[in-house]
Design a protein around this motif. Structure first.
Motif, PDB file in Angstrom:
ATOM      1  N   VAL A 137       0.814  -1.221   0.000  1.00  0.00           N
ATOM      2  CA  VAL A 137       0.000   0.000   0.000  1.00  0.00           C
ATOM      3  C   VAL A 137       0.851   1.277   0.000  1.00  0.00           C
ATOM      4  CG1 VAL A 137      -1.700   1.323   1.326  1.00  0.00           C
ATOM      5  CG2 VAL A 137      -2.027  -1.129   0.977  1.00  0.00           C
ATOM      6  N   PRO A 138       1.894   1.372   0.827  1.00  0.00           N
ATOM      7  CA  PRO A 138       2.680   2.613   0.792  1.00  0.00           C
ATOM      8  C   PRO A 138       3.288   2.898  -0.579  1.00  0.00           C
ATOM      9  CG  PRO A 138       3.195   1.373   2.770  1.00  0.00           C
ATOM     10  CD  PRO A 138       2.343   0.479   1.899  1.00  0.00           C
ATOM     11  N   LYS A 139       3.731   1.863  -1.284  1.00  0.00           N
ATOM     12  CA  LYS A 139       4.289   2.032  -2.640  1.00  0.00           C
ATOM     13  C   LYS A 139       3.201   2.534  -3.572  1.00  0.00           C
ATOM     14  CE  LYS A 139       7.721   0.445  -5.226  1.00  0.00           C
ATOM     15  NZ  LYS A 139       9.070   0.958  -5.240  1.00  0.00           N
ATOM     16  N   PHE A 140       2.019   1.915  -3.520  1.00  0.00           N
ATOM     17  CA  PHE A 140       0.880   2.347  -4.341  1.00  0.00           C
ATOM     18  C   PHE A 140       0.582   3.827  -4.093  1.00  0.00           C
ATOM     19  CE2 PHE A 140      -3.691   3.240  -4.310  1.00  0.00           C
ATOM     20  CZ  PHE A 140      -3.989   3.060  -5.646  1.00  0.00           C
ATOM     21  N   GLU A 141       0.537   4.213  -2.818  1.00  0.00           N
ATOM     22  CA  GLU A 141       0.201   5.599  -2.482  1.00  0.00           C
ATOM     23  C   GLU A 141       1.260   6.579  -2.979  1.00  0.00           C
ATOM     24  OE1 GLU A 141      -0.405   5.277   1.745  1.00  0.00           O
ATOM     25  OE2 GLU A 141      -2.502   4.620   1.475  1.00  0.00           O
ATOM     26  N   HIS A 142       2.533   6.207  -2.868  1.00  0.00           N
ATOM     27  CA  HIS A 142       3.603   7.084  -3.363  1.00  0.00           C
ATOM     28  C   HIS A 142       3.531   7.240  -4.881  1.00  0.00           C
ATOM     29  CE1 HIS A 142       5.582   6.222   0.583  1.00  0.00           C
ATOM     30  NE2 HIS A 142       5.777   7.525   0.478  1.00  0.00           N
ATOM     31  N   VAL A 143       3.283   6.135  -5.570  1.00  0.00           N
ATOM     32  CA  VAL A 143       3.194   6.196  -7.032  1.00  0.00           C
ATOM     33  C   VAL A 143       1.961   6.978  -7.458  1.00  0.00           C
ATOM     34  CG1 VAL A 143       2.925   4.804  -9.135  1.00  0.00           C
ATOM     35  CG2 VAL A 143       4.524   4.086  -7.348  1.00  0.00           C
ATOM     36  N   PHE A 144       0.838   6.771  -6.779  1.00  0.00           N
ATOM     37  CA  PHE A 144      -0.380   7.524  -7.076  1.00  0.00           C
ATOM     38  C   PHE A 144      -0.099   9.017  -6.972  1.00  0.00           C
ATOM     39  CE2 PHE A 144      -4.292   9.687  -6.023  1.00  0.00           C
ATOM     40  CZ  PHE A 144      -5.199   9.133  -6.906  1.00  0.00           C
ATOM     41  N   ARG A 145       0.549   9.420  -5.876  1.00  0.00           N
ATOM     42  CA  ARG A 145       0.876  10.836  -5.675  1.00  0.00           C
ATOM     43  C   ARG A 145       1.824  11.337  -6.771  1.00  0.00           C
ATOM     44  NH1 ARG A 145       4.316  14.427  -3.277  1.00  0.00           N
ATOM     45  NH2 ARG A 145       3.325  16.143  -2.151  1.00  0.00           N
ATOM     46  N   GLU A 146       2.809  10.529  -7.119  1.00  0.00           N
ATOM     47  CA  GLU A 146       3.768  10.914  -8.154  1.00  0.00           C
ATOM     48  C   GLU A 146       3.076  11.120  -9.501  1.00  0.00           C
ATOM     49  OE1 GLU A 146       7.278  12.271  -9.091  1.00  0.00           O
ATOM     50  OE2 GLU A 146       7.238  11.074  -7.269  1.00  0.00           O
ATOM     51  N   LEU A 147       2.163  10.233  -9.848  1.00  0.00           N
ATOM     52  CA  LEU A 147       1.430  10.374 -11.106  1.00  0.00           C
ATOM     53  C   LEU A 147       0.541  11.612 -11.077  1.00  0.00           C
ATOM     54  CD1 LEU A 147       0.520   6.634 -11.772  1.00  0.00           C
ATOM     55  CD2 LEU A 147       2.256   8.011 -12.944  1.00  0.00           C
ATOM     56  N   TRP A 148      -0.058  11.876  -9.929  1.00  0.00           N
ATOM     57  CA  TRP A 148      -0.892  13.074  -9.764  1.00  0.00           C
ATOM     58  C   TRP A 148      -0.057  14.326 -10.014  1.00  0.00           C
ATOM     59  CZ3 TRP A 148      -6.075  13.534  -8.615  1.00  0.00           C
ATOM     60  CH2 TRP A 148      -6.525  14.798  -8.244  1.00  0.00           C
ATOM     61  N   ILE A 149       1.101  14.394  -9.390  1.00  0.00           N
ATOM     62  CA  ILE A 149       1.989  15.548  -9.552  1.00  0.00           C
ATOM     63  C   ILE A 149       2.435  15.679 -11.005  1.00  0.00           C
ATOM     64  CG2 ILE A 149       4.306  16.427  -8.981  1.00  0.00           C
ATOM     65  CD1 ILE A 149       3.797  15.246  -6.118  1.00  0.00           C
ATOM     66  N   ALA A 150       2.830  14.559 -11.599  1.00  0.00           N
ATOM     67  CA  ALA A 150       3.288  14.582 -12.991  1.00  0.00           C
ATOM     68  C   ALA A 150       2.197  15.109 -13.923  1.00  0.00           C
ATOM     69  CB  ALA A 150       3.731  13.186 -13.424  1.00  0.00           C
ATOM     70  N   MET A 151       0.965  14.660 -13.704  1.00  0.00           N
ATOM     71  CA  MET A 151      -0.129  15.039 -14.595  1.00  0.00           C
ATOM     72  C   MET A 151      -0.621  16.455 -14.331  1.00  0.00           C
ATOM     73  SD  MET A 151      -3.658  12.978 -15.475  1.00  0.00           S
ATOM     74  CE  MET A 151      -3.983  12.613 -13.787  1.00  0.00           C
ATOM     75  N   TRP A 152      -0.892  16.789 -13.069  1.00  0.00           N
ATOM     76  CA  TRP A 152      -1.566  18.049 -12.763  1.00  0.00           C
ATOM     77  C   TRP A 152      -0.618  19.213 -12.499  1.00  0.00           C
ATOM     78  CZ3 TRP A 152      -6.306  18.041 -14.330  1.00  0.00           C
ATOM     79  CH2 TRP A 152      -7.028  16.850 -14.327  1.00  0.00           C
ATOM     80  N   GLU A 153       0.549  18.942 -11.927  1.00  0.00           N
ATOM     81  CA  GLU A 153       1.478  20.033 -11.644  1.00  0.00           C
ATOM     82  C   GLU A 153       2.535  20.202 -12.729  1.00  0.00           C
ATOM     83  OE1 GLU A 153       3.157  19.892  -7.702  1.00  0.00           O
ATOM     84  OE2 GLU A 153       1.208  19.437  -6.809  1.00  0.00           O
TER      85      GLU A 153
END
Length: 109
Positions: free
Chosen positions: A10-26
């Protein structure tokens, strides 16, 4: 993300989810391009793991799971992106759409 959620802790999933969010939206990166997606995934995965994740994107099992998830959220009223179904500690839940600030949207136009 379905593959990542099923395969990694789960922690890996959450870190990757956040990373993809940043990559896409920021960072305004186009994650629909496989090379861009692989570049972002490489921030958290080995080259072999990135290859596994990218292969899973073409796997009929995971394509079906994505379709099933999409139908589920459409049934909950999802529209646009980002769209989230948020649940608090009491179990109360409600949807949020990322562009729910109508007054802000109107001022940008």
């Amino acid at each position: 993300m379905v593959y990542i959620k099923e395969t990694f802790p789960v922690p890996k999933f959450e870190h990757v989810f956040r990373e993809l969010w940043i990559a896409m939206w920021e960072q305004q990166m186009d994650l629909s391009k496989p090379d861009v997606m692989a570049e972002v995934l490489a921030r958290h995965f080995s080259a072999e793991e990135v290859e596994q994740v990218m292969r899973a994107a073409d796997d009929p099992v995971y394509k079906q799971k994505l379709l099933d998830n999409t139908q589920k959220v459409l049934g909950l009223g999802a529209f646009g992106a980002p769209w989230m179904w948020v649940r608090n500690a009491k179990g109360d839940a409600e949807p949020f759409f990322g562009s729910d600030r109508e007054e802000y949207d109107e001022s940008v136009v």
